[in-house]
Design a protein around this motif. Sequence first.
Motif, PDB file in Angstrom:
ATOM      1  N   VAL A  97       9.278  -7.548  -2.762  1.00 20.83           N
ATOM      2  CA  VAL A  97       8.350  -7.737  -1.639  1.00 20.83           C
ATOM      3  C   VAL A  97       8.736  -6.820  -0.490  1.00 20.83           C
ATOM      4  CG1 VAL A  97       7.527  -9.373   0.105  1.00 20.83           C
ATOM      5  CG2 VAL A  97       7.747 -10.097  -2.288  1.00 20.83           C
ATOM      6  N   LEU A  98      10.029  -6.755  -0.186  1.00 19.87           N
ATOM      7  CA  LEU A  98      10.497  -5.835   0.852  1.00 19.87           C
ATOM      8  C   LEU A  98      10.148  -4.403   0.484  1.00 19.87           C
ATOM      9  CD1 LEU A  98      12.079  -4.858   3.294  1.00 19.87           C
ATOM     10  CD2 LEU A  98      14.197  -5.167   1.964  1.00 19.87           C
ATOM     11  N   ALA A  99      10.377  -4.018  -0.775  1.00 20.88           N
ATOM     12  CA  ALA A  99      10.088  -2.651  -1.211  1.00 20.88           C
ATOM     13  C   ALA A  99       8.606  -2.321  -1.063  1.00 20.88           C
ATOM     14  CB  ALA A  99      10.536  -2.462  -2.656  1.00 20.88           C
ATOM     15  N   GLU A 100       7.745  -3.290  -1.367  1.00 21.70           N
ATOM     16  CA  GLU A 100       6.312  -3.075  -1.192  1.00 21.70           C
ATOM     17  C   GLU A 100       5.982  -2.827   0.274  1.00 21.70           C
ATOM     18  OE1 GLU A 100       2.163  -2.894  -2.186  1.00 21.70           O
ATOM     19  OE2 GLU A 100       4.019  -2.644  -3.334  1.00 21.70           O
ATOM     20  N   GLY A 101       6.616  -3.588   1.165  1.00 21.28           N
ATOM     21  CA  GLY A 101       6.407  -3.363   2.601  1.00 21.28           C
ATOM     22  C   GLY A 101       6.870  -1.986   3.024  1.00 21.28           C
ATOM     23  N   LEU A 102       8.014  -1.546   2.523  1.00 22.32           N
ATOM     24  CA  LEU A 102       8.525  -0.212   2.856  1.00 22.32           C
ATOM     25  C   LEU A 102       7.590   0.878   2.338  1.00 22.32           C
ATOM     26  CD1 LEU A 102      12.300  -0.824   2.039  1.00 22.32           C
ATOM     27  CD2 LEU A 102      11.325  -0.448   4.328  1.00 22.32           C
ATOM     28  N   GLU A 103       7.046   0.694   1.144  1.00 27.33           N
ATOM     29  CA  GLU A 103       6.080   1.645   0.609  1.00 27.33           C
ATOM     30  C   GLU A 103       4.870   1.763   1.528  1.00 27.33           C
ATOM     31  OE1 GLU A 103       5.812   3.552  -2.067  1.00 27.33           O
ATOM     32  OE2 GLU A 103       7.527   3.005  -3.302  1.00 27.33           O
ATOM     33  N   ARG A 104       4.344   0.622   1.926  1.00 27.23           N
ATOM     34  CA  ARG A 104       3.140   0.606   2.752  1.00 27.23           C
ATOM     35  C   ARG A 104       3.401   1.137   4.158  1.00 27.23           C
ATOM     36  NH1 ARG A 104      -0.710  -4.444   1.275  1.00 27.23           N
ATOM     37  NH2 ARG A 104      -0.325  -4.531  -0.978  1.00 27.23           N
ATOM     38  N   ALA A 105       4.633   1.003   4.636  1.00 29.10           N
ATOM     39  CA  ALA A 105       4.966   1.451   5.989  1.00 29.10           C
ATOM     40  C   ALA A 105       4.980   2.968   6.100  1.00 29.10           C
ATOM     41  CB  ALA A 105       6.320   0.878   6.414  1.00 29.10           C
ATOM     42  N   GLY A 106       5.202   3.680   5.000  1.00 31.21           N
ATOM     43  CA  GLY A 106       5.164   5.133   5.014  1.00 31.21           C
ATOM     44  C   GLY A 106       6.510   5.774   5.279  1.00 31.21           C
ATOM     45  N   ALA A 107       6.515   7.104   5.201  1.00 31.05           N
ATOM     46  CA  ALA A 107       7.760   7.860   5.314  1.00 31.05           C
ATOM     47  C   ALA A 107       8.328   7.844   6.729  1.00 31.05           C
ATOM     48  CB  ALA A 107       7.539   9.298   4.861  1.00 31.05           C
ATOM     49  N   ALA A 108       7.453   7.881   7.711  1.00 27.38           N
ATOM     50  CA  ALA A 108       7.897   7.875   9.108  1.00 27.38           C
ATOM     51  C   ALA A 108       8.153   6.432   9.526  1.00 27.38           C
ATOM     52  CB  ALA A 108       6.854   8.524  10.009  1.00 27.38           C
ATOM     53  N   LEU A 109       9.243   5.880   9.045  1.00 26.21           N
ATOM     54  CA  LEU A 109       9.482   4.441   9.099  1.00 26.21           C
ATOM     55  C   LEU A 109       9.994   3.976  10.454  1.00 26.21           C
ATOM     56  CD1 LEU A 109       9.589   1.825   7.371  1.00 26.21           C
ATOM     57  CD2 LEU A 109      11.949   2.442   6.804  1.00 26.21           C
ATOM     58  N   THR A 110       9.426   2.874  10.928  1.00 24.40           N
ATOM     59  CA  THR A 110       9.950   2.141  12.083  1.00 24.40           C
ATOM     60  C   THR A 110       9.877   0.656  11.752  1.00 24.40           C
ATOM     61  OG1 THR A 110       7.811   1.876  13.199  1.00 24.40           O
ATOM     62  CG2 THR A 110       9.080   3.889  13.697  1.00 24.40           C
ATOM     63  N   ARG A 111      10.595  -0.151  12.486  1.00 26.56           N
ATOM     64  CA  ARG A 111      10.544  -1.591  12.240  1.00 26.56           C
ATOM     65  C   ARG A 111       9.154  -2.148  12.521  1.00 26.56           C
ATOM     66  NH1 ARG A 111      16.524  -2.582  14.815  1.00 26.56           N
ATOM     67  NH2 ARG A 111      17.674  -2.549  12.823  1.00 26.56           N
ATOM     68  N   ALA A 112       8.500  -1.633  13.546  1.00 25.66           N
ATOM     69  CA  ALA A 112       7.145  -2.094  13.866  1.00 25.66           C
ATOM     70  C   ALA A 112       6.196  -1.789  12.711  1.00 25.66           C
ATOM     71  CB  ALA A 112       6.652  -1.431  15.146  1.00 25.66           C
ATOM     72  N   LYS A 113       6.322  -0.596  12.114  1.00 25.61           N
ATOM     73  CA  LYS A 113       5.471  -0.247  10.974  1.00 25.61           C
ATOM     74  C   LYS A 113       5.762  -1.127   9.770  1.00 25.61           C
ATOM     75  CE  LYS A 113       4.511   4.601  12.109  1.00 25.61           C
ATOM     76  NZ  LYS A 113       4.637   6.009  11.672  1.00 25.61           N
ATOM     77  N   LEU A 114       7.030  -1.466   9.562  1.00 29.07           N
ATOM     78  CA  LEU A 114       7.365  -2.349   8.449  1.00 29.07           C
ATOM     79  C   LEU A 114       6.773  -3.733   8.666  1.00 29.07           C
ATOM     80  CD1 LEU A 114       8.752  -3.048   5.827  1.00 29.07           C
ATOM     81  CD2 LEU A 114      10.887  -3.390   7.087  1.00 29.07           C
ATOM     82  N   ARG A 115       6.852  -4.259   9.880  1.00 30.46           N
ATOM     83  CA  ARG A 115       6.248  -5.568  10.169  1.00 30.46           C
ATOM     84  C   ARG A 115       4.752  -5.557   9.862  1.00 30.46           C
ATOM     85  NH1 ARG A 115       9.754  -5.558  14.730  1.00 30.46           N
ATOM     86  NH2 ARG A 115       8.105  -4.643  16.015  1.00 30.46           N
ATOM     87  N   ASP A 116       4.072  -4.522  10.341  1.00 32.31           N
ATOM     88  CA  ASP A 116       2.629  -4.433  10.111  1.00 32.31           C
ATOM     89  C   ASP A 116       2.319  -4.294   8.626  1.00 32.31           C
ATOM     90  OD1 ASP A 116       2.233  -4.587  12.831  1.00 32.31           O
ATOM     91  OD2 ASP A 116       1.924  -2.424  13.112  1.00 32.31           O
ATOM     92  N   ALA A 117       3.148  -3.533   7.915  1.00 33.17           N
ATOM     93  CA  ALA A 117       2.922  -3.316   6.487  1.00 33.17           C
ATOM     94  C   ALA A 117       3.088  -4.608   5.702  1.00 33.17           C
ATOM     95  CB  ALA A 117       3.878  -2.249   5.968  1.00 33.17           C
TER      96      ALA A 117
END
Length: 383
Positions: free
Chosen positions: A322-342
Amino acid sequence: MQRRPLVTFAFSSAALAAPGLMRNASAQESGVTSKTLGIGCSAPVSGPLAGLTHDSRLGMEAAVAHINRRGGIFGRMLQLNITDDAYVPQRTVDNVKQMIAQGNAFVLLSCAGTPNNQALLPLVEEAGIPYVAPLTGASSLRKSLRNVFHVRASYTDEIRRLVQRLAGMGLTGVGVVFLDNGFGRELLEDATHAMAEQRIKPQVQAALTVDGKNLGEVLDKVAQARPAAVLLATVGSASVALVRGLKKNHPGLLMAGTSVALSGDEIKQLGKAGSGIAVTMVVPDAHLAKIPLVRDYQSAMRASNHRVFTQRSLETYINLRVLAEGLERAGAALTRAKLRDALASIRNWDMGGFVIDYASQPPYVGSRFVDLGVFSGTGRFLT
């Protein structure tokens, strides 16, 4: 404690994209660089719940190893950092503070224990660090927190399912043995409400200390009440001695527990004494290879030289995915805010026989899956 590499699941070709696609700003967030991503976990490596952590760690490590063999996520290798808290809440908080301060954790995953997570969640919100899949089903912790993404169903859901089953069997006198801490008392409250709904009389309520030292008193209390069945609102090594004592004193007594009542190691310790115990499952049967997700899990475990499959290691394997799916959706330019949204964007995601669905607003709870199983003498579920 020796670190083992954790795997990132590459679910798309974008996951293998060159690190150069990432903005420099993303690498400045604590716990993440262009090449690595730190996952923090505080858990009882020692103490009465060490058996649970053994299984949990194997599931997470198998998932991480699989992902990293595939090139990581957007070129970043996942690094799992597990620190021992011995099931002491303040140590959990101190561990996570240290991980954040040292830059070892971009995200938290599956810290264990109801009282531990109760102490930890305020820090998570204050630090603004995403936290996926706390290893607790306590409904009291499923609050409107923007950083916390639960995966498993709640203990309330589990207890209700167990009590409904007992009521369906015509049982009217049920006892509850509960761990004498926040975890056990919350399960006792859930059981009391569920039994009232089903018009089942609470025959006895007995508090078992975390170290199990008052087991004799608990067994005497149950013997005096003579319930038709006992709900096990316990966890860890105390559950083993409790089950053995109840089996010895009441050979025909029906016992039922939640998904955390007995870990793989504890089931192994019980051997034939565990036969006939009913438990809830918040993930599919870890031996049911006809389910695609379970086949993936078993393959990842075998690739890490582990051939013992347990509910707990499957659960944490799922949590890491589940975490990995969130990281995938957050994209390469990763931030914690993007991970939360993803993570919040995940809707009806079928992992292969197990669905995760987060609503757009917290509290975020991904699964309501609850099933029932009965152990055989071999430690597997009867089919």
